[in-house]
Design an enzyme around this catalytic site. Structure first.
Site, PDB file in Angstrom:
ATOM      1  N   CYS A 264       9.640  -8.251   1.622  1.00 20.30           N
ATOM      2  CA  CYS A 264       9.094  -9.591   1.049  1.00 20.30           C
ATOM      3  C   CYS A 264       9.180 -10.616   2.315  1.00 20.30           C
ATOM      4  O   CYS A 264       8.133 -10.281   3.433  1.00 20.30           O
ATOM      5  CB  CYS A 264      10.402  -9.996   0.347  1.00 20.30           C
ATOM      6  SG  CYS A 264       9.575 -11.526  -0.685  1.00 20.30           S
TER       7      CYS A 264
ATOM      8  N   HIS B 106      10.623  -6.287  -4.241  1.00 23.55           N
ATOM      9  CA  HIS B 106      11.943  -5.817  -4.328  1.00 23.55           C
ATOM     10  C   HIS B 106      12.478  -4.806  -5.414  1.00 23.55           C
ATOM     11  O   HIS B 106      11.726  -4.645  -6.494  1.00 23.55           O
ATOM     12  CB  HIS B 106      12.840  -7.240  -4.648  1.00 23.55           C
ATOM     13  CG  HIS B 106      12.703  -8.274  -3.770  1.00 23.55           C
ATOM     14  ND1 HIS B 106      13.230  -8.496  -2.486  1.00 23.55           N
ATOM     15  CD2 HIS B 106      11.820  -9.404  -3.874  1.00 23.55           C
ATOM     16  CE1 HIS B 106      12.902  -9.388  -1.906  1.00 23.55           C
ATOM     17  NE2 HIS B 106      12.314 -10.130  -2.606  1.00 23.55           N
TER      18      HIS B 106
END
Length: 506
Positions: free
Chosen positions: A337, A421
């Site tokens: 991310c 994630h």
């Protein structure tokens, strides 16, 4: 177990990290195993570790784990207000799973009546649907400077009529002063909701503690519902980076057995660092959090995790010298991310930092542009021939024009990047990725083909349920949940003056 529908309990704490999340999770698991329809709730959470529900709402990750303890899919009502700090003064406000504003403390205070109503409405929806709602407070209810705007502790308790248990961390020292002082600092109406205490993280002989328990009960007129022992390694999915200071290292010596050494960069606004919990669960892998180039130097895998302030944390990487080490590094690097965004050529951000276009580390053929609308989702795909389910939470949109595909991102040489994630929680994919890392680092990784990370989490949830069952007077708690705040409780000075709280109902 017979429980009257609509009951509830608020677990508050003397301090942050007193063990509220752990005990709420254990209570939820214990009740669920006995057939009680139970749900978790936290009115307001401040955390950079979050999760995405099936319908695309962002909530605190601890509430997602508590929902799992109940055997439930998490919902936005379980954490209707989430604050995600982007600096020391400003936070993103997420309401019912959607970001609505970036505010400072004064701006947030101006919204408190609106947010309190939203929190109460979410609680009541859960109370209508479930037999019991176990609520987690935030910080400490004795933050008397913040009491007027409180919606997570005594403000919630008074608004919906909840009994309150105060959890104290005896490992910090001063637990009896903390318990007594927490009650005494509140006004009489708040004190009337506090029915008793749980002492947490106890090490030693219970008989040596007994006189103190008797004294605190005599001084406050409130009972101690249990003493919970210190147990290592039972909790994962912590709420904030402060908890990393007490995080136990996984077993195994890298020097002795050739284990893979994973270094996770702990920048100031690190987020969703729970991504590496699955790595730490693998035998033959050691995981540490680092803040200096020297600590990164001998890692077999360097992880740049998520960030709530990507541009500012990238500047911190440069200031510390870690950025130079990453650029020069020949060994494996994984960006997740915000960390993936840092590995790109450029980052254009008029949303989060307002910095405009800044250079990234330039290790991946990609450019990032921050969008005002946050991407929230539960994507699925494949990696190294294994199915992968994940979740994504980001403003930065990555456009890549090269490299080898890796999940939704890319790989160039020994550098991998993805916005997903939770990908490492997928067992087959995790082991295949670690095999690639080991080969690139010139090491060996065998892994444990029987290890299930989901199974490990379930086992830990059961262990928390056992912890509650063995060390808390659960029968008395069931009675408290069913009957509400204990009548006729003593008011402690100076709380009898009413000076610490507002005159209104919450």
């Amino acid at each position: 177990m017979d429980v009257a529908p609509g009951g509830g309990l608020l677990v508050a704490g003397t301090t942050s990290d007193a063990g509220k999340s752990v005990l709420v999770t254990g209570l939820c698991r214990w009740l669920a195993r006995r057939g009680v329809r139970v749900a978790p709730f936290k009115a307001q959470n401040m955390s950079l570790n979050s999760y995405v529900t099936a319908d695309g709402a962002e909530i605190g990750r601890a509430q997602a784990v508590q929902a799992a303890a109940c055997g439930l899919e998490p919902t936005a009502d379980m954490n209707p207000i989430l604050l995600k700090p982007g600096s020391d003064r400003r936070s993103q406000v997420v309401v019912r799973g959607r970001p609505v504003a970036d505010v400072d403390a004064l701006e947030y205070g101006a919204r408190r009546d609106e947010l309190r109503a939203i929190a109460v409405e979410s609680y009541r929806r859960l109370a209508d649907e479930f037999d019991v709602v176990i609520c987690e407070g935030a910080g400490s209810p004795a933050e008397i400077n913040l009491r007027a705007g409180d919606i997570a502790n005594m403000g919630l308790a008074r608004a919906v009529g909840l009994p309150v248990i105060i959890v104290g961390d005896i490992d910090r020292g001063g637990v009896f002063a903390h318990l007594y002082g927490t009650v005494a600092l509140l006004d009489a109406a708040d004190q009337a909701h506090i029915s008793g205490f749980i002492v947490n993280k106890f090490r030693g002989a219970r008989e040596l503690l007994a006189p103190g328990l008797d004294m605190i009960e005599g001084l406050t007129g409130r009972r101690v519902y249990g003493v919970v022992p210190w147990l290592d390694g039972l909790w994962m999915d912590v709420e904030d980076s402060l908890s990393l200071d007490n995080r136990p290292a996984n077993t195994g010596s890298a020097a002795a057995d050739g284990a893979l050494r994973v270094a996770v960069v702990r920048y100031p606004r690190i987020s969703n660092f729970t991504d590496v919990d699955a790595l730490a669960a693998e035998p033959g892998v050691t995981v540490g959090f680092v803040t200096s180039p020297a600590a990164c130097a001998d890692a077999d895998l360097l992880v740049l995790p998520g960030s709530r302030a990507t541009v500012h944390d990238l500047a911190w990487l440069r200031d510390t010298g870690i950025a130079d080490l990453v650029v020069r590094r020949t060994g494996p690097v994984l960006g997740i991310c915000g960390g993936y965004q840092m590995l790109a050529r450029t980052i254009t951000d008029h949303v989060e930092s307002g910095a405009g276009t800044v250079p990234g580390l330039g290790l991946l053929p990609a450019d990032v542009a921050f969008a005002r609308e946050k991407t929230l989702g539960r994507p699925a795909g494949e990696g190294y021939g294994h199915p992968v389910r994940a979740y994504e939470i980001h403003h930065g949109v990555v456009t890549r024009d090269g490299g080898e595909p890796f999940l939704d991102g890319c790989r160039v040489g020994n550098v991998w990047g993805t916005t997903w994630h939770g990908a490492l929680e997928n067992d087959g994919f995790r082991r295949a990725f670690l095999g690639e890392v080991a080969r690139a680092a010139g090491r060996e990784f065998r892994g444990d083909p029987t290890l299930s990370f989901a199974g490990l989490r379930e086992a830990r949830l059961d262990a928390l349920g056992d912890l509650v069952e063995r060390n808390v007077d659960t029968g008395a708690l069931i009675s408290l949940i069913g009957s509400g705040p204990t009548p006729g409780l003593r008011t402690l000075p100076p709380g009898e003056s009413g000076a610490s709280g507002p005159a209104g109902p919450c």
